[in-house]
Scaffold this active site. Structure first.
Site, mmCIF file in Angstrom:
data_model
loop_
_atom_site.group_PDB
_atom_site.id
_atom_site.type_symbol
_atom_site.label_atom_id
_atom_site.label_comp_id
_atom_site.label_asym_id
_atom_site.label_seq_id
_atom_site.Cartn_x
_atom_site.Cartn_y
_atom_site.Cartn_z
ATOM 1 N N LYS A 35 0.848 -1.208 0.000
ATOM 2 C CA LYS A 35 0.000 0.000 0.000
ATOM 3 C C LYS A 35 0.879 1.252 0.000
ATOM 4 O O LYS A 35 2.092 1.151 0.214
ATOM 5 C CB LYS A 35 -0.933 -0.009 1.205
ATOM 6 C CG LYS A 35 -0.218 0.035 2.542
ATOM 7 C CD LYS A 35 -1.164 -0.262 3.693
ATOM 8 C CE LYS A 35 -0.442 -0.426 4.981
ATOM 9 N NZ LYS A 35 -0.681 0.576 5.987
ATOM 10 N N ARG A 130 -9.087 0.565 16.007
ATOM 11 C CA ARG A 130 -9.088 1.292 14.746
ATOM 12 C C ARG A 130 -10.115 0.604 13.840
ATOM 13 O O ARG A 130 -11.189 1.103 13.642
ATOM 14 C CB ARG A 130 -7.670 1.264 14.165
ATOM 15 C CG ARG A 130 -7.313 2.406 13.290
ATOM 16 C CD ARG A 130 -5.859 2.402 12.889
ATOM 17 N NE ARG A 130 -5.387 1.151 12.305
ATOM 18 C CZ ARG A 130 -4.242 1.016 11.655
ATOM 19 N NH1 ARG A 130 -3.435 2.047 11.528
ATOM 20 N NH2 ARG A 130 -3.895 -0.137 11.150
ATOM 21 N N TYR A 255 17.850 30.097 4.621
ATOM 22 C CA TYR A 255 16.706 30.862 5.141
ATOM 23 C C TYR A 255 16.792 31.068 6.644
ATOM 24 O O TYR A 255 17.206 30.180 7.389
ATOM 25 C CB TYR A 255 15.410 30.114 4.839
ATOM 26 C CG TYR A 255 14.946 30.257 3.411
ATOM 27 C CD1 TYR A 255 14.619 31.502 2.880
ATOM 28 C CD2 TYR A 255 14.826 29.132 2.605
ATOM 29 C CE1 TYR A 255 14.180 31.612 1.566
ATOM 30 C CE2 TYR A 255 14.383 29.235 1.294
ATOM 31 C CZ TYR A 255 14.063 30.490 0.784
ATOM 32 O OH TYR A 255 13.634 30.604 -0.513
ATOM 33 N N MET A 303 13.158 24.174 -0.124
ATOM 34 C CA MET A 303 12.282 23.350 -0.971
ATOM 35 C C MET A 303 13.069 22.436 -1.910
ATOM 36 O O MET A 303 12.734 21.266 -2.096
ATOM 37 C CB MET A 303 11.354 24.262 -1.787
ATOM 38 C CG MET A 303 10.284 23.482 -2.542
ATOM 39 S SD MET A 303 9.225 24.520 -3.526
ATOM 40 C CE MET A 303 8.319 25.438 -2.315
HETATM 41 C C1 LIG Z 1 -3.299 -4.311 8.669
HETATM 42 C C2 LIG Z 1 -1.859 -4.129 8.376
HETATM 43 N N1 LIG Z 1 -1.071 -5.217 8.287
HETATM 44 C C3 LIG Z 1 0.253 -5.109 8.027
HETATM 45 C C4 LIG Z 1 0.856 -3.882 7.852
HETATM 46 C C5 LIG Z 1 2.334 -3.819 7.595
HETATM 47 O O1 LIG Z 1 2.997 -3.270 8.687
HETATM 48 P P1 LIG Z 1 4.579 -3.115 8.731
HETATM 49 O O2 LIG Z 1 4.939 -2.174 7.655
HETATM 50 O O3 LIG Z 1 4.850 -2.579 10.076
HETATM 51 O O4 LIG Z 1 5.138 -4.486 8.498
HETATM 52 C C6 LIG Z 1 0.078 -2.732 7.956
HETATM 53 C C7 LIG Z 1 0.710 -1.415 7.796
HETATM 54 O O5 LIG Z 1 0.380 -0.434 8.353
HETATM 55 C C8 LIG Z 1 -1.310 -2.863 8.216
HETATM 56 O O6 LIG Z 1 -2.105 -1.774 8.310
#
Ligand SMILES: Cc1ncc(COP(=O)(O)O)c(C=O)c1O
Length: 358
Positions: A35, A130, A255, A303
């Site tokens: 992700k 969550r 800056y 920047m």
């Molecule tokens: C539900 C879930 N599983 C696994 C992971 C992977 O976590 P990590 O990057 O700490 O291994 C995440 C990342 O936030 C997550 O939200």
């Protein structure tokens, strides 16, 4: 002059880290978490570099669609599931596996018409507060999922740990105990461990593990380095020197005239700034690897540029390569200077920084 800022990605290191995870979590299948643009490493190139992953996990539907569009055929898990009937249909069309963490999502599945069948991951909230069904709501949710018509292809269970990055934190054991209690007597595959869970000391049942950060070669622990875990950094954030100047004692740099030269200094200007994802709050003294040596940042990150004191580094000239993080300069170390975590730095590499596969 050599090239300006780029994030060089090493697929070989990614694969190495996957096999390190496998050694650590023997018998478990691995859901590679890609992700957020694979934590800044490029969603599609990262996934294409991991043909051995048993599945990929993404947060959002769009991320899954991008993977399918790129020809990824492995299972893709939507970690947040879907929120509308249209998304559910889209998920069905592309064969996504769904996390179900809320009664609304069960309803969407119940109301869906057609013959679509899913692998469903029911998420139990064991303390993160969550996403997920609290333990008392889990059994009714499971019952509804079991009764879906058509029935799910498979039901699996997961939970997420809040404090696995802190060794010996009591909450991890509490969460695991809560998970065991809630799922006692059930014979579904389960997944608990993220990177910290995989490399931590708690005994976690893991039919599936969900590494993100570890795959990218960073350590989730404050006191254990990635190298100690057998992980190699995948990203090198590289740039180069675009100007070198002599600054006389008492003169200021950048800056706000925030830094005053304590003596005559040689300052290199690196083409990397907060427009590239380098935090503006990086304090003076944060190291940059330049011509193989660590040189401290001086003054404010701007920047497009950052100033570095290279008085002690011989031979720096316009075009000399500079490493902001990567092999020899862990992103975890820069994150500590920035008062943040490596996750945030990696995810914050901005769109204008080209990704380059090495
Ligand atoms: C539900 C879930 N599983 C696994 C992971 C992977 O976590 P990590 O990057 O700490 O291994 C995440 C990342 O936030 C997550 O939200």
């Amino acid at each position: 002059m050599s090239r300006l800022i780029r994030a060089v990605i090493e697929p070989r290191a990614l694969r190495h880290n996957l096999s390190t995870v496998r050694e650590r979590a023997r018998r478990a299948r691995v859901m590679a978490v890609v992700k957020a643009n694979a934590y800044g490493h490029g969603l599609v190139p990262a996934a294409l570099s991991l043909p051995e992953a048993d599945a990929f996990a993404v947060a959002r539907l769009e991320e899954g669609l991008a993977l399918r569009a790129a020809g990824i055929t492995q299972p893709i898990v939507l970690l947040e599931g879907v929120f509308t009937a249209e998304q559910l249909l889209e998920a069905a069309r592309h064969g996504f596996d769904l996390v179900v963490h809320d009664a609304l999502q069960v309803e969407l599945l119940e109301e869906m018409t057609g013959a679509h069948r899913f692998v469903l991951w029911i998420k139990i909230d064991t303390g993160m507060n969550r996403l997920g069904f609290p333990p008392r709501e889990f059994a009714p949710a499971l019952e509804r999922v079991r009764r879906l018509k058509p029935s799910p292809l498979e039901i699996r269970l997961l939970t997420h740990l809040a404090c696995a990055d802190e060794p010996d934190n009591r909450m991890t054991n509490q969460q695991v105990a809560r998970f065991r209690e809630t799922t006692r007597g059930l014979d579904y595959s389960v997944s608990i461990a993220n990177s910290a869970g995989i490399f931590g000391s708690a005994q976690l049942k893991c039919d599936w593990v969900r590494p993100g950060l570890a795959l990218y070669g960073a350590s989730p622990f404050a006191a254990t380095s990635a190298a100690q875990l057998g992980l190699e950094p995948v990203m090198s954030l590289e740039s180069s020197v675009i100007a070198v100047r002599r600054v006389t004692a008492g003169e200021t740099v950048g800056y706000g005239a925030a830094w005053t030269a304590p003596r005559d200094c040689l300052i290199a200007i690196i083409a990397a700034g907060y427009g590239d994802g380098l935090p503006r709050g990086l304090p003076g003294g944060t190291p940059v690897l330049i011509a193989g040596a660590r040189a401290p940042i001086v003054g404010r990150v701007s920047m497009d540029m950052t100033a570095v004191d290279v008085s002690a580094v011989p031979g720096v000239h316009v075009g000399t390569a500079a490493l902001l993080w990567g092999p020899g300069l862990p992103v975890e170390e820069i994150a500590r200077h920035a008062g943040t975590i490596p996750y945030e730095l990696l995810c914050s590499v901005s769109q204008r920084v080209p990704l380059e596969l090495r």
